[in-house]
Design an enzyme around this catalytic site. Sequence first.
Site, short mmCIF file in Angstrom:
data_model
loop_
_atom_site.label_atom_id
_atom_site.label_comp_id
_atom_site.label_asym_id
_atom_site.label_seq_id
_atom_site.Cartn_x
_atom_site.Cartn_y
_atom_site.Cartn_z
N ARG A 115 -6.26 54.49 22.17
CA ARG A 115 -5.23 55.45 21.72
C ARG A 115 -4.02 54.71 21.17
NH1 ARG A 115 -4.47 58.54 27.03
NH2 ARG A 115 -2.85 59.73 25.97
N LYS A 173 7.18 61.64 25.54
CA LYS A 173 7.44 62.76 24.63
C LYS A 173 7.37 64.11 25.34
CE LYS A 173 4.09 61.75 21.67
NZ LYS A 173 3.48 60.55 22.27
N ARG A 220 -6.29 64.09 33.37
CA ARG A 220 -6.68 63.82 31.97
C ARG A 220 -7.63 62.64 31.93
NH1 ARG A 220 -1.71 63.93 27.78
NH2 ARG A 220 -3.28 62.76 26.61
N ARG A 226 -0.10 57.98 35.34
CA ARG A 226 -0.20 59.41 35.06
C ARG A 226 -1.63 59.90 35.28
NH1 ARG A 226 1.64 61.44 29.16
NH2 ARG A 226 -0.50 61.07 28.52
N ARG A 286 0.75 63.10 13.27
CA ARG A 286 0.22 61.81 13.73
C ARG A 286 -0.41 61.02 12.59
NH1 ARG A 286 -0.64 63.39 19.44
NH2 ARG A 286 -1.28 61.60 20.69
#
Length: 192
Positions: free
Chosen positions: A146, A14, A134, A128, A89
């Site tokens: 998640r 996204k 992160r 990532r 969400r």
Amino acid sequence: MLNIVLFGPPGAGKGTQSSKLVEKFNLVHLSTGDIFRFNIKNETELGRLAKSYIDAGNLVPDEVTINMLEKEVTQYSDAKGFIFDGFPRTVPQAEALDMFLKSKNTSIQLMLALVVEEEELIKRLLLRGKDSGRADDTDESIIRNRIQVYNEQTAVAAKFYEAQGKYHAINGVGSVDEIFERLSSIIVEKQQ
Ligand code: AMP
């Protein structure tokens, strides 16, 4: 105005696609995850509030998230439109966004949902996490939480847009440019 919800599970692409789409279509990119991370980095009250939820891979409460998002939208009074990335969400967030946009005489025109299967998402997020800094991308159990939160609380929000005839599923596997083309062609079609 052209208002688009870019939807999909964590790791679907996204953020990457939003950056390209806002340039091509001259829109404002609003990522609630980015706004939360900015607030955490700057040690604001909102950042302190959101941190424990984000670190655990859970959703920040609706009321906090909706207030934050509405404040952000209001700041861009001359925007030609928005790409909402990571928002809504939950169903209450989708309902609140609809009401809020209505009060501004506008609405969501499209929900573009990137579809990527679960094991591919986990692979992408772990990769990532190696350089994103992160914390929620480095621990596989948080990543799995998640995705579970997405399946249990977020996926239903798509139905809200489906019922309005605004939902489009897009294959989120392929090169960045291929996926960008898939998304762009639906937007161009909508604009005609
Ligand atoms: P993201 O960058 O979109 O993956 O978001 C990172 C984290 O921020 C999520 O795992 C949630 O903890 C929080 N977050 C982002 N957007 C929302 C939202 N719309 N509602 C609740 N929590 C959110």
